[in-house]
Design a protein around this motif. Structure first.
Motif, PDB file in Angstrom:
ATOM      1  N   LEU A 436       9.680  -5.969  26.900  1.00  0.00           N
ATOM      2  CA  LEU A 436      10.084  -7.255  26.335  1.00  0.00           C
ATOM      3  C   LEU A 436      11.346  -7.760  27.028  1.00  0.00           C
ATOM      4  CD1 LEU A 436       9.402  -9.375  24.166  1.00  0.00           C
ATOM      5  CD2 LEU A 436      10.866  -8.100  22.578  1.00  0.00           C
ATOM      6  N   LEU A 437      12.277  -6.850  27.283  1.00  0.00           N
ATOM      7  CA  LEU A 437      13.526  -7.205  27.952  1.00  0.00           C
ATOM      8  C   LEU A 437      13.338  -7.428  29.449  1.00  0.00           C
ATOM      9  CD1 LEU A 437      15.938  -4.663  26.187  1.00  0.00           C
ATOM     10  CD2 LEU A 437      15.790  -7.123  25.765  1.00  0.00           C
ATOM     11  N   LEU A 438      12.269  -6.850  29.999  1.00  0.00           N
ATOM     12  CA  LEU A 438      12.087  -6.823  31.453  1.00  0.00           C
ATOM     13  C   LEU A 438      10.857  -7.609  31.902  1.00  0.00           C
ATOM     14  CD1 LEU A 438      13.436  -5.536  33.947  1.00  0.00           C
ATOM     15  CD2 LEU A 438      12.013  -3.523  33.599  1.00  0.00           C
ATOM     16  N   SER A 439      10.438  -8.564  31.128  1.00  0.00           N
ATOM     17  CA  SER A 439       9.194  -9.278  31.447  1.00  0.00           C
ATOM     18  C   SER A 439       9.342 -10.288  32.583  1.00  0.00           C
ATOM     19  CB  SER A 439       8.670  -9.996  30.195  1.00  0.00           C
ATOM     20  OG  SER A 439       9.641 -10.926  29.710  1.00  0.00           O
ATOM     21  N   LYS A 440      10.547 -10.758  32.852  1.00  0.00           N
ATOM     22  CA  LYS A 440      10.750 -11.814  33.846  1.00  0.00           C
ATOM     23  C   LYS A 440      10.178 -11.468  35.223  1.00  0.00           C
ATOM     24  CE  LYS A 440      14.234 -14.862  35.889  1.00  0.00           C
ATOM     25  NZ  LYS A 440      15.673 -15.219  35.957  1.00  0.00           N
ATOM     26  N   PRO A 441      10.453 -10.278  35.793  1.00  0.00           N
ATOM     27  CA  PRO A 441       9.883  -9.959  37.110  1.00  0.00           C
ATOM     28  C   PRO A 441       8.355  -9.971  37.127  1.00  0.00           C
ATOM     29  CG  PRO A 441      11.659  -8.441  36.577  1.00  0.00           C
ATOM     30  CD  PRO A 441      11.382  -9.223  35.330  1.00  0.00           C
ATOM     31  N   ALA A 442       7.724  -9.503  36.053  1.00  0.00           N
ATOM     32  CA  ALA A 442       6.263  -9.492  35.991  1.00  0.00           C
ATOM     33  C   ALA A 442       5.711 -10.913  35.965  1.00  0.00           C
ATOM     34  CB  ALA A 442       5.788  -8.718  34.770  1.00  0.00           C
ATOM     35  N   LEU A 443       6.363 -11.806  35.219  1.00  0.00           N
ATOM     36  CA  LEU A 443       5.906 -13.191  35.127  1.00  0.00           C
ATOM     37  C   LEU A 443       6.181 -13.948  36.428  1.00  0.00           C
ATOM     38  CD1 LEU A 443       7.082 -13.943  31.482  1.00  0.00           C
ATOM     39  CD2 LEU A 443       4.746 -13.486  32.266  1.00  0.00           C
ATOM     40  N   LEU A 444       7.275 -13.621  37.117  1.00  0.00           N
ATOM     41  CA  LEU A 444       7.550 -14.189  38.436  1.00  0.00           C
ATOM     42  C   LEU A 444       6.476 -13.762  39.432  1.00  0.00           C
ATOM     43  CD1 LEU A 444      11.419 -13.765  38.991  1.00  0.00           C
ATOM     44  CD2 LEU A 444      10.133 -15.911  39.000  1.00  0.00           C
ATOM     45  N   ALA A 445       6.105 -12.491  39.364  1.00  0.00           N
ATOM     46  CA  ALA A 445       5.061 -11.971  40.250  1.00  0.00           C
ATOM     47  C   ALA A 445       3.732 -12.672  39.989  1.00  0.00           C
ATOM     48  CB  ALA A 445       4.921 -10.470  40.055  1.00  0.00           C
ATOM     49  N   LEU A 446       3.439 -12.966  38.720  1.00  0.00           N
ATOM     50  CA  LEU A 446       2.195 -13.651  38.374  1.00  0.00           C
ATOM     51  C   LEU A 446       2.170 -15.057  38.972  1.00  0.00           C
ATOM     52  CD1 LEU A 446      -0.477 -13.824  36.818  1.00  0.00           C
ATOM     53  CD2 LEU A 446       0.835 -14.545  34.803  1.00  0.00           C
ATOM     54  N   LYS A 447       3.274 -15.778  38.860  1.00  0.00           N
ATOM     55  CA  LYS A 447       3.349 -17.125  39.438  1.00  0.00           C
ATOM     56  C   LYS A 447       3.192 -17.074  40.954  1.00  0.00           C
ATOM     57  CE  LYS A 447       6.272 -19.265  35.873  1.00  0.00           C
ATOM     58  NZ  LYS A 447       7.576 -19.898  35.591  1.00  0.00           N
ATOM     59  N   ASP A 448       3.819 -16.088  41.577  1.00  0.00           N
ATOM     60  CA  ASP A 448       3.711 -15.916  43.028  1.00  0.00           C
ATOM     61  C   ASP A 448       2.265 -15.630  43.434  1.00  0.00           C
ATOM     62  OD1 ASP A 448       4.839 -15.372  45.761  1.00  0.00           O
ATOM     63  OD2 ASP A 448       4.067 -13.362  45.312  1.00  0.00           O
ATOM     64  N   TYR A 449       1.596 -14.797  42.678  1.00  0.00           N
ATOM     65  CA  TYR A 449       0.204 -14.439  42.956  1.00  0.00           C
ATOM     66  C   TYR A 449      -0.692 -15.669  42.836  1.00  0.00           C
ATOM     67  CZ  TYR A 449      -4.276 -11.955  42.581  1.00  0.00           C
ATOM     68  OH  TYR A 449      -5.563 -11.521  42.784  1.00  0.00           O
ATOM     69  N   GLU A 450      -0.512 -16.426  41.764  1.00  0.00           N
ATOM     70  CA  GLU A 450      -1.337 -17.615  41.535  1.00  0.00           C
ATOM     71  C   GLU A 450      -1.086 -18.684  42.605  1.00  0.00           C
ATOM     72  OE1 GLU A 450      -1.769 -17.325  36.652  1.00  0.00           O
ATOM     73  OE2 GLU A 450      -0.142 -18.495  37.531  1.00  0.00           O
ATOM     74  N   LYS A 451       0.151 -18.806  43.050  1.00  0.00           N
ATOM     75  CA  LYS A 451       0.489 -19.771  44.096  1.00  0.00           C
ATOM     76  C   LYS A 451      -0.223 -19.423  45.403  1.00  0.00           C
ATOM     77  CE  LYS A 451       4.458 -21.624  46.655  1.00  0.00           C
ATOM     78  NZ  LYS A 451       5.940 -21.547  46.844  1.00  0.00           N
ATOM     79  N   GLN A 452      -0.206 -18.149  45.761  1.00  0.00           N
ATOM     80  CA  GLN A 452      -0.864 -17.721  46.997  1.00  0.00           C
ATOM     81  C   GLN A 452      -2.379 -17.867  46.908  1.00  0.00           C
ATOM     82  OE1 GLN A 452       0.627 -14.172  49.095  1.00  0.00           O
ATOM     83  NE2 GLN A 452       2.232 -14.021  47.537  1.00  0.00           N
ATOM     84  N   LYS A 453      -2.939 -17.605  45.729  1.00  0.00           N
ATOM     85  CA  LYS A 453      -4.388 -17.759  45.541  1.00  0.00           C
ATOM     86  C   LYS A 453      -4.807 -19.218  45.724  1.00  0.00           C
ATOM     87  CE  LYS A 453      -7.207 -15.298  44.328  1.00  0.00           C
ATOM     88  NZ  LYS A 453      -8.214 -14.503  45.089  1.00  0.00           N
ATOM     89  N   LYS A 454      -4.000 -20.146  45.211  1.00  0.00           N
ATOM     90  CA  LYS A 454      -4.295 -21.574  45.351  1.00  0.00           C
ATOM     91  C   LYS A 454      -4.264 -21.995  46.820  1.00  0.00           C
ATOM     92  CE  LYS A 454      -2.733 -23.134  40.799  1.00  0.00           C
ATOM     93  NZ  LYS A 454      -1.702 -23.925  40.045  1.00  0.00           N
ATOM     94  N   GLN A 455      -3.462 -21.283  47.624  1.00  0.00           N
ATOM     95  CA  GLN A 455      -3.369 -21.580  49.050  1.00  0.00           C
ATOM     96  C   GLN A 455      -4.491 -20.916  49.851  1.00  0.00           C
ATOM     97  OE1 GLN A 455       0.589 -20.141  49.879  1.00  0.00           O
ATOM     98  NE2 GLN A 455       1.591 -22.029  49.160  1.00  0.00           N
ATOM     99  N   GLY A 456      -5.366 -20.208  49.135  1.00  0.00           N
ATOM    100  CA  GLY A 456      -6.488 -19.547  49.796  1.00  0.00           C
ATOM    101  C   GLY A 456      -6.129 -18.240  50.479  1.00  0.00           C
ATOM    102  N   LEU A 457      -5.007 -17.654  50.100  1.00  0.00           N
ATOM    103  CA  LEU A 457      -4.534 -16.414  50.726  1.00  0.00           C
ATOM    104  C   LEU A 457      -4.929 -15.193  49.914  1.00  0.00           C
ATOM    105  CD1 LEU A 457      -0.876 -17.596  51.511  1.00  0.00           C
ATOM    106  CD2 LEU A 457      -2.816 -17.568  53.109  1.00  0.00           C
ATOM    107  N   ASP A 458      -4.939 -14.056  50.592  1.00  0.00           N
ATOM    108  CA  ASP A 458      -5.035 -12.776  49.899  1.00  0.00           C
ATOM    109  C   ASP A 458      -3.588 -12.381  49.600  1.00  0.00           C
ATOM    110  OD1 ASP A 458      -5.663 -10.324  48.841  1.00  0.00           O
ATOM    111  OD2 ASP A 458      -6.010  -9.354  50.782  1.00  0.00           O
TER     112      ASP A 458
END
Length: 491
Positions: A436-458
């Protein structure tokens, strides 16, 4: 005296505050991630079989199998039956609820495990202790979790699994529990002394095979009782909300037991799945986070639900009011609550097949769970112990776990479950607060993953670019890390 003391401690750990906290954390992550467990369910399926193992890590599917080996065990068979015994059919619905919200918690903890993993003794290591120290900077808290996990996984939890194996084998084949215990620790010893690769190789074969067989038997029972489909599902939903005339008075127990057994079976937020997630070889932490979230669905919606439906469709259960100690429903007699209900259920449709089948299924499910417990315990031991003493400590750990497994096989089931619940409860409290205290890095990683997927990248991960500190494994990005590994191999 000891049993009562343990029961009191268990009641404190698993009281209303923990149940509310677990659901609240899961809901928080569900909202913060924009319901990732729904949005990315197709992606989860694709990722299951992507990725290959390496010298340092296992494949995504092997890591999934390791996680499922911890999640699919006694909790899915005996634990589901216990939930119906104390909470009625409505408990099944609340197991589904905790699976849905728990998938978000599983994603966060598993993604964090990947972000903060490290290579130690030639293998990837990670989990709550690692992300607590690196992410929060609380070494003392990490040590407490690691010690609690070590005690729970090596001493308290194996007895829950092996005890149910002993009971099931005795019921089906009339084999003395002592003999079962000896055979169990011999086979277990041969595997755990072979390391993570051998454990992963065993689980990736056993878990899918037994899972499919279990579901096929369930489908067969449903087909035989197809006319009862509306009645059974109506009973589950009405009992869950206190609308049923028979089970309306135990709605509190339905919620409590559904959540508790749902947590036990799914292990969402407990931290155990995070250990196996860290062992995977992936190019981006979110990939394994999504795979681990999907494992919650497999454990609850497939295996636990299969157990519940077998029992409910055949009426092979009793339900007791915990407050009065009196039966609300008593459909069967002479059968101990738990695994015996499932055996009776299958036996009623497939005479002389049900009891042996459940005994064998439980053996494999529980056996692989104990293997996963060993890996989790070993990971925490590696965190606590200096590398110079790691081999000696690892050997001692193996012997302690084997002794706990044998002891659990031959002792009474009530104490086994209580001790297991205590170990689990401590881990859940410590880990939920941490993620709960450390969720920010995981949510940042999720946004980064989704951004790259939208760009058609692995997607690949670079912790430095995202400003995530102390994630040293990913500091130069995944590709650069792979190049370094190749250079090390050449040199």
């Amino acid at each position: 005296m000891l049993e009562q003391l343990m029961k009191n401690l268990n009641d404190v750990l698993w009281g209303a505050p923990l149940i509310i906290f677990c659901v609240a954390v899961g809901l928080y992550f569900t909202v913060r991630s924009n319901f990732l467990q729904i949005r990315h369910i197709k992606e989860m399926g694709k990722l299951l079989f992507n990725g290959k193992s390496s010298a340092e890590g296992v494949s995504s599917f092997q890591a999934l199998s390791l996680a499922l080996s911890a999640r699919i065990g006694v909790g899915n068979i005996s634990g589901t039956a216990m939930a119906i015994f104390y909470g009625g059919p409505g408990a099944v619905f609340w197991m589904w609820v905790i699976a849905f919200v728990g998938a978000a918690s599983a994603f966060v903890e598993s993604t964090l495990a990947q972000i903060y993993k490290e290579k130690k003794d030639g293998e990837y290591r990670g989990g709550p202790a690692y992300y607590i120290e690196k992410g929060l900077g609380w070494k003392w808290y990490a040590v407490i979790f690691s010690i609690a996990s070590l005690i729970a996984m090596a001493i308290l939890m194996p007895g829950v699994q092996s005890n149910s194996i002993g009971i099931a084998i005795d019921n089906a084949f009339s084999i003395d529990k002592k003999i079962t215990g000896i055979v169990l620790i011999i086979i277990l010893g041969l595997i755990i002394f072979g390391g993570i690769k051998r454990i992963a190789n065993v689980t990736q074969v056993v878990i899918p095979f037994m899972g499919m067989g279990y579901i096929l038997v369930t489908l067969s029972i449903i087909i035989v009782n197809i006319s009862k489909v509306p009645e059974v599902f109506s009973l589950i939903f009405s009992s869950a909300f206190g609308a049923d005339t028979i089970f309306g008075g135990i709605i509190g127990s339905a919620i409590a037991w559904g959540v508790k057994r749902g947590l036990y079976a799914s292990e969402a937020g407990q931290g155990t799945g995070a250990h196996t997630a860290a062992a995977a070889e992936v190019s981006h932490p979110v990939k394994q986070g999504l795979v681990q979230a999907f494992s919650i669905y497999i454990g609850i919606f497939l295996v636990c639900t299969s157990t519940a439906l077998m029992i409910l469709f055949t009426g092979a259960y009793n339900t007791m009011d915990e407050g009065t100690g009196e039966y609300i429903v008593q459909n069967i007699t002479g059968v101990e609550e738990g695994t015996g209900y499932t055996q009776v259920a299958v036996e009623s449709v497939f005479p002389k097949f049900g009891s042996p089948f459940i005994a064998i299924a439980l053996f494999f499910f529980a056996f692989t769970t104990i293997m996963a417990y060993y890996y989790i315990a070993e990971t925490n031991l590696a965190y606590l112990v200096n590398q110079r003493f790691s081999k000696i400590a690892s050997t001692i750990l193996k012997l302690v776990l084997l002794a706990a497994t044998y002891y659990g096989t031959v002792k009474e089931s009530g104490l086994a479950w209580t001790l297991g619940d205590i170990g689990l409860g401590i881990m859940v409290w410590l880990n939920l607060i941490a993620i709960l205290l450390l969720s920010k890095p995981a949510l940042l990683a999720l946004k980064d993953y989704e951004k790259q997927k939208k760009q058609g990248l692995d997607p690949t991960f670079n912790s430095t670019k995202l400003g995530i500190k102390n994630a040293d494994f990913w500091a130069d990005g995944y590709e650069e890390a792979e190049d370094k590994k190749e250079e090390q191999k050449v040199s």
